[in-house]
Design a protein around this motif. Structure first.
Motif, PDB file in Angstrom:
ATOM      1  N   VAL A   1      -6.091  11.599 -11.117  1.00 28.14           N
ATOM      2  CA  VAL A   1      -4.776  12.227 -10.960  1.00 28.14           C
ATOM      3  C   VAL A   1      -4.169  11.885  -9.608  1.00 28.14           C
ATOM      4  CG1 VAL A   1      -3.559  14.443 -10.774  1.00 28.14           C
ATOM      5  CG2 VAL A   1      -5.318  14.115 -12.535  1.00 28.14           C
ATOM      6  N   ARG A   2      -2.900  11.540  -9.614  1.00 26.04           N
ATOM      7  CA  ARG A   2      -2.135  11.376  -8.374  1.00 26.04           C
ATOM      8  C   ARG A   2      -1.696  12.767  -7.925  1.00 26.04           C
ATOM      9  NH1 ARG A   2       3.304   7.736  -7.001  1.00 26.04           N
ATOM     10  NH2 ARG A   2       3.892   9.025  -5.217  1.00 26.04           N
ATOM     11  N   GLY A   3      -2.228  13.206  -6.785  1.00 27.61           N
ATOM     12  CA  GLY A   3      -2.072  14.592  -6.360  1.00 27.61           C
ATOM     13  C   GLY A   3      -0.646  15.066  -6.154  1.00 27.61           C
ATOM     14  N   ASP A   4       0.219  14.227  -5.541  1.00 30.44           N
ATOM     15  CA  ASP A   4       1.561  14.710  -5.206  1.00 30.44           C
ATOM     16  C   ASP A   4       2.469  14.843  -6.420  1.00 30.44           C
ATOM     17  OD1 ASP A   4       1.562  11.991  -5.472  1.00 30.44           O
ATOM     18  OD2 ASP A   4       2.690  11.557  -3.655  1.00 30.44           O
ATOM     19  N   PHE A   5       2.100  14.215  -7.549  1.00 32.01           N
ATOM     20  CA  PHE A   5       2.875  14.377  -8.775  1.00 32.01           C
ATOM     21  C   PHE A   5       2.116  15.143  -9.850  1.00 32.01           C
ATOM     22  CE2 PHE A   5       5.454  10.673  -7.293  1.00 32.01           C
ATOM     23  CZ  PHE A   5       6.681  11.284  -7.388  1.00 32.01           C
ATOM     24  N   GLY A   6       0.799  15.270  -9.686  1.00 25.10           N
ATOM     25  CA  GLY A   6      -0.001  15.988 -10.671  1.00 25.10           C
ATOM     26  C   GLY A   6      -0.119  15.266 -12.002  1.00 25.10           C
ATOM     27  N   ILE A   7      -0.005  13.922 -12.000  1.00 30.75           N
ATOM     28  CA  ILE A   7      -0.117  13.148 -13.236  1.00 30.75           C
ATOM     29  C   ILE A   7      -1.198  12.079 -13.067  1.00 30.75           C
ATOM     30  CG2 ILE A   7       2.269  13.522 -13.959  1.00 30.75           C
ATOM     31  CD1 ILE A   7       2.985  10.772 -12.875  1.00 30.75           C
ATOM     32  N   THR A   8      -1.762  11.634 -14.205  1.00 34.83           N
ATOM     33  CA  THR A   8      -2.820  10.632 -14.156  1.00 34.83           C
ATOM     34  C   THR A   8      -2.261   9.269 -13.761  1.00 34.83           C
ATOM     35  OG1 THR A   8      -2.530  10.246 -16.528  1.00 34.83           O
ATOM     36  CG2 THR A   8      -4.241  11.813 -15.868  1.00 34.83           C
ATOM     37  N   TYR A   9      -3.163   8.384 -13.317  1.00 35.91           N
ATOM     38  CA  TYR A   9      -2.735   7.074 -12.829  1.00 35.91           C
ATOM     39  C   TYR A   9      -2.051   6.252 -13.926  1.00 35.91           C
ATOM     40  CZ  TYR A   9      -4.748   7.130  -8.123  1.00 35.91           C
ATOM     41  OH  TYR A   9      -4.999   7.397  -6.798  1.00 35.91           O
ATOM     42  N   ASP A  10      -2.537   6.343 -15.163  1.00 33.81           N
ATOM     43  CA  ASP A  10      -1.893   5.562 -16.224  1.00 33.81           C
ATOM     44  C   ASP A  10      -0.474   6.070 -16.478  1.00 33.81           C
ATOM     45  OD1 ASP A  10      -3.033   7.904 -17.217  1.00 33.81           O
ATOM     46  OD2 ASP A  10      -3.395   7.079 -19.206  1.00 33.81           O
ATOM     47  N   ARG A  11      -0.292   7.392 -16.437  1.00 37.48           N
ATOM     48  CA  ARG A  11       1.056   7.945 -16.601  1.00 37.48           C
ATOM     49  C   ARG A  11       1.933   7.593 -15.398  1.00 37.48           C
ATOM     50  NH1 ARG A  11       2.734  11.472 -20.027  1.00 37.48           N
ATOM     51  NH2 ARG A  11       3.895  12.694 -18.501  1.00 37.48           N
TER      52      ARG A  11
ATOM     53  N   ALA B   1      -9.188  -0.060 -14.173  1.00 43.36           N
ATOM     54  CA  ALA B   1      -9.585   0.425 -15.495  1.00 43.36           C
ATOM     55  C   ALA B   1     -10.405   1.710 -15.403  1.00 43.36           C
ATOM     56  CB  ALA B   1     -10.376  -0.658 -16.229  1.00 43.36           C
ATOM     57  N   GLY B   2     -11.243   1.815 -14.366  1.00 42.60           N
ATOM     58  CA  GLY B   2     -12.062   3.011 -14.203  1.00 42.60           C
ATOM     59  C   GLY B   2     -11.243   4.254 -13.935  1.00 42.60           C
ATOM     60  N   ASP B   3     -10.112   4.103 -13.215  1.00 43.09           N
ATOM     61  CA  ASP B   3      -9.235   5.249 -12.957  1.00 43.09           C
ATOM     62  C   ASP B   3      -8.559   5.725 -14.244  1.00 43.09           C
ATOM     63  OD1 ASP B   3      -9.842   5.303 -10.280  1.00 43.09           O
ATOM     64  OD2 ASP B   3      -8.105   4.128  -9.653  1.00 43.09           O
ATOM     65  N   ILE B   4      -8.227   4.776 -15.124  1.00 40.34           N
ATOM     66  CA  ILE B   4      -7.660   5.148 -16.417  1.00 40.34           C
ATOM     67  C   ILE B   4      -8.706   5.907 -17.232  1.00 40.34           C
ATOM     68  CG2 ILE B   4      -6.678   4.300 -18.589  1.00 40.34           C
ATOM     69  CD1 ILE B   4      -5.699   1.835 -17.062  1.00 40.34           C
ATOM     70  N   GLU B   5      -9.910   5.377 -17.242  1.00 41.94           N
ATOM     71  CA  GLU B   5     -10.992   5.969 -18.038  1.00 41.94           C
ATOM     72  C   GLU B   5     -11.333   7.380 -17.550  1.00 41.94           C
ATOM     73  OE1 GLU B   5     -13.612   5.596 -21.294  1.00 41.94           O
ATOM     74  OE2 GLU B   5     -11.991   4.297 -20.601  1.00 41.94           O
ATOM     75  N   GLN B   6     -11.281   7.578 -16.238  1.00 39.20           N
ATOM     76  CA  GLN B   6     -11.672   8.868 -15.663  1.00 39.20           C
ATOM     77  C   GLN B   6     -10.501   9.838 -15.499  1.00 39.20           C
ATOM     78  OE1 GLN B   6     -13.649   7.800 -11.994  1.00 39.20           O
ATOM     79  NE2 GLN B   6     -14.996   6.356 -13.051  1.00 39.20           N
ATOM     80  N   ASN B   7      -9.320   9.445 -15.998  1.00 37.68           N
ATOM     81  CA  ASN B   7      -8.127  10.293 -15.889  1.00 37.68           C
ATOM     82  C   ASN B   7      -7.847  10.730 -14.450  1.00 37.68           C
ATOM     83  OD1 ASN B   7      -7.295  10.428 -18.653  1.00 37.68           O
ATOM     84  ND2 ASN B   7      -9.051  11.750 -19.044  1.00 37.68           N
TER      85      ASN B   7
ATOM     86  N   GLY C   1       0.813  -1.209   0.000  1.00 34.47           N
ATOM     87  CA  GLY C   1       0.000   0.000   0.000  1.00 34.47           C
ATOM     88  C   GLY C   1       0.845   1.256   0.000  1.00 34.47           C
ATOM     89  N   GLY C   2       0.205   2.394  -0.236  1.00 36.91           N
ATOM     90  CA  GLY C   2       0.929   3.660  -0.252  1.00 36.91           C
ATOM     91  C   GLY C   2       1.784   3.796  -1.490  1.00 36.91           C
ATOM     92  N   LYS C   3       2.695   4.745  -1.465  1.00 38.69           N
ATOM     93  CA  LYS C   3       3.530   5.030  -2.623  1.00 38.69           C
ATOM     94  C   LYS C   3       4.834   4.241  -2.544  1.00 38.69           C
ATOM     95  CE  LYS C   3       0.533   8.091  -4.038  1.00 38.69           C
ATOM     96  NZ  LYS C   3      -0.498   7.913  -3.020  1.00 38.69           N
ATOM     97  N   LEU C   4       5.064   3.415  -3.541  1.00 41.30           N
ATOM     98  CA  LEU C   4       6.278   2.598  -3.577  1.00 41.30           C
ATOM     99  C   LEU C   4       7.509   3.467  -3.809  1.00 41.30           C
ATOM    100  CD1 LEU C   4       7.766  -0.063  -3.642  1.00 41.30           C
ATOM    101  CD2 LEU C   4       7.010  -0.410  -5.984  1.00 41.30           C
TER     102      LEU C   4
ATOM    103  N   PRO D   1      -0.738   2.593  -8.370  1.00 34.54           N
ATOM    104  CA  PRO D   1      -0.562   4.042  -8.251  1.00 34.54           C
ATOM    105  C   PRO D   1      -1.295   4.643  -7.053  1.00 34.54           C
ATOM    106  CG  PRO D   1      -1.248   3.438 -10.477  1.00 34.54           C
ATOM    107  CD  PRO D   1      -1.431   2.234  -9.614  1.00 34.54           C
ATOM    108  N   GLY D   2      -2.392   3.988  -6.624  1.00 40.28           N
ATOM    109  CA  GLY D   2      -3.165   4.547  -5.527  1.00 40.28           C
ATOM    110  C   GLY D   2      -4.122   3.527  -4.941  1.00 40.28           C
ATOM    111  N   ALA D   3      -4.975   4.000  -4.038  1.00 44.30           N
ATOM    112  CA  ALA D   3      -5.914   3.116  -3.348  1.00 44.30           C
ATOM    113  C   ALA D   3      -6.996   2.610  -4.296  1.00 44.30           C
ATOM    114  CB  ALA D   3      -6.551   3.877  -2.182  1.00 44.30           C
ATOM    115  N   ASN D   4      -7.642   1.535  -3.891  1.00 38.77           N
ATOM    116  CA  ASN D   4      -8.769   0.947  -4.638  1.00 38.77           C
ATOM    117  C   ASN D   4      -8.398   0.528  -6.055  1.00 38.77           C
ATOM    118  OD1 ASN D   4     -10.585   1.283  -2.472  1.00 38.77           O
ATOM    119  ND2 ASN D   4     -10.936   3.419  -3.054  1.00 38.77           N
ATOM    120  N   SER D   5      -7.158   0.069  -6.222  1.00 39.29           N
ATOM    121  CA  SER D   5      -6.699  -0.361  -7.544  1.00 39.29           C
ATOM    122  C   SER D   5      -6.829  -1.866  -7.760  1.00 39.29           C
ATOM    123  CB  SER D   5      -5.233   0.057  -7.757  1.00 39.29           C
ATOM    124  OG  SER D   5      -5.100   1.455  -7.787  1.00 39.29           O
TER     125      SER D   5
END
Length: 495
Positions: free
Chosen positions: A81-91, A73-79, A33-36, A175-179
């Motif tokens: 964003v990981r807040g501390d980096f400001g990038i989407t989960y797929d990126r 898949a839903g996080d990819i579809e909804q773009n 869990g958390g950020k690797l 990348p984050g929770a509920n993945s």
């Protein structure tokens, strides 16, 4: 920052404890869990914690470990964003793969969870496969969550593709929770058991810290950080009943434990009887590496205040919920904290009221407060950075480090060549100008040398920073917050 945490001790304790758990099975699936990589929340609340400490831990175990990366898949579809980096989960998955390769760690595959043919997820899968990566997809598990007999059957986990692994330790991260990390581990356990192997499951979650008090600021800061998920820290009742000891876990793990235990029992009777509580499943040793509790408590309180401001700004941007914002405020009030406990807030607001302009304030390590105001030439954030470096380099405030010709050339490039509207130069542009000036100007060079001394400093803006300025502050390691106010009425330009 004063240190309150010993990263070296943590690395030693954690690696030894994980190996002890690995040795109990033919194969251990470790839900990570958390950020690797880049766990900046842990770095902020545990001063001295190496934000890349977890990947260094895996590097130490690299001969025994391989990694599966999950993304919903839903996080990819909804773009999302990981807040501390400001990038989407797929990126962030792409970033994670690159970083893990840099550490010479073995990536088994990427797993797209709860996949139902979402177009963006299909595109992401194609992108990875065409770069030579193994990609799997798992759909929804039949019978989940209550029909255990169906879940642990060929109609449930049996429908998921089995991911072939070769190492005794399989780290499942995301990348984050509920993945879908837990579901992935359980699905793999089902298949491993069918193949006659003795496989185990364990959980590595840094927060909440199980052996700190329930209302310890570090644990409360975790609640603030997960306000959007509505996580609540609780005393683990299963651990208390079995062992008579108070330990801390969070509501989702505690609520899910009876079901999880039933699933583990159905998969493998021996595995189930070894875990009597959610705390039993964990391997986290972070609490044993705290060296100065007072320092850690103060850092965590500052994180609670920062999270409050972040939640307020996110709501204003339209990317956060009112419930999360209210929860952040409630947590801060419950701890008896406010913006008054963050000196850079008062400094920025006072200067802004005096100048009637946007202002950014930075608190230096010695407590001095530096401000910078918005102008036609540069943003308030850029002005504050320049002023801070000048003060640290003992350069007179009246001395101009940036020749007007350089600033005019950058502005002309933006307008005449790149066809951008005229805007004040942002932090990145000003730092480029400063580095160019440093070639011929010793004072500018001296100012440049101070940029690394801005790391871990606190800052506050009276307006929401532009994405560019926020990213630059993040790269410099400055912990910045802002009022929930926009700088202008523009919806696109300057955002």
């Amino acid at each position: 920052m004063k240190k309150g945490f010993d990263s070296e001790k943590y690395l030693e304790l954690q690696s030894r404890y994980i190996l002890e758990r690995v040795n109990q099975f033919d194969k251990l699936y470790l839900e990570f869990g958390g950020k690797l990589i880049g766990d900046f929340h842990a770095m902020r609340v545990l001063p001295g914690f190496d934000p890349d400490g977890k990947v260094k831990l895996l590097y130490k175990l690299k001969e025994q470990a391989e990694i599966i990366i999950c993304v919903y898949a839903g996080d990819i579809e909804q773009n999302k964003v990981r807040g501390d980096f400001g990038i989407t989960y797929d990126r962030d998955v792409l970033r994670l793969i690159d970083d893990l390769r840099h550490w010479d760690l073995q990536i088994n595959s990427v797993l797209i969870t709860r996949f139902t043919g979402q177009p963006s997820a299909v595109q992401f899968k194609n992108k990875l496969e065409r770069r030579g990566l193994k990609v799997y997809t798992h759909g929804h598990t039949e019978g989940y969550p209550m029909d255990v007999d169906t879940i642990v059957s060929e109609q449930g986990y049996g429908q998921n593709t089995y991911i072939e692994t070769t190492k005794p330790l399989v780290v499942v991260t995301a990348p984050g929770a509920n993945s879908g990390k837990l579901a992935t581990c359980l699905s793999q356990l089902y298949h491993e058991t069918k193949l006659g192997r003795r496989a185990g499951y364990a959980k590595f979650e840094t927060f909440p810290v199980w052996n700190l008090p329930l209302k310890h600021p570090v644990n409360v800061a975790y609640e603030s950080a997960t306000a959007d998920l509505e996580d609540v820290n609780m005393i683990d009742p299963f651990h208390l009943e079995t062992y008579g000891k108070y330990t801390v876990n969070y509501n989702r793990d505690i609520e899910a434990f009876p079901l999880l235990k039933r699933i583990l029992t159905k998969i493998n009777q021996d595995q189930a009887t070894s875990y009597q509580s959610p705390t039993d499943m964990g391997v986290n040793q972070v609490g044993f590496a705290i060296t100065d509790d007072a320092v850690v408590q103060e850092a965590a309180k500052q994180e609670i205040i920062r999270r409050y401001y972040t939640l307020q700004a996110d709501y204003k941007r339209g990317i956060g919920s009112l419930e999360a914002t209210q929860r952040g405020k409630y947590i801060m009030d419950e701890m008896g904290l406010s913006g008054k406990n963050r000196p850079c807030v008062a400094a920025a607001l006072a200067k802004s009221e005096q100048e009637n302009l946007p202002v950014v304030a930075i608190e230096l390590a010695d407590g001095r407060l530096i401000t910078g105001k918005q102008s036609k030439v540069m943003t308030a954030a850029a002005a504050c950075l320049l002023n801070a470096t000048k003060l640290l380099a003992n350069i007179s405030d009246k001395m101009h480090l940036l020749p007007p010709i350089i600033l005019e050339t950058i502005d002309k490039l933006n307008q005449d060549v790149l066809n951008h509207r005229h805007q004040s130069l942002d932090c990145k542009e000003i730092l480029i100008a400063l580095s160019i000036s440093a070639v011929t100007n010793p004072s500018a060079d001296a100012a440049c040398q101070q940029l690394n001394h801005l790391r871990n400093l606190q800052a506050h803006s009276t307006v929401i920073l532009s994405h560019s300025d926020e990213e630059t502050f993040r790269s410099l390691g400055i912990m910045v917050t802002s009022e929930a106010e926009f700088q202008s009425q523009n919806l696109y330009y300057g955002s």
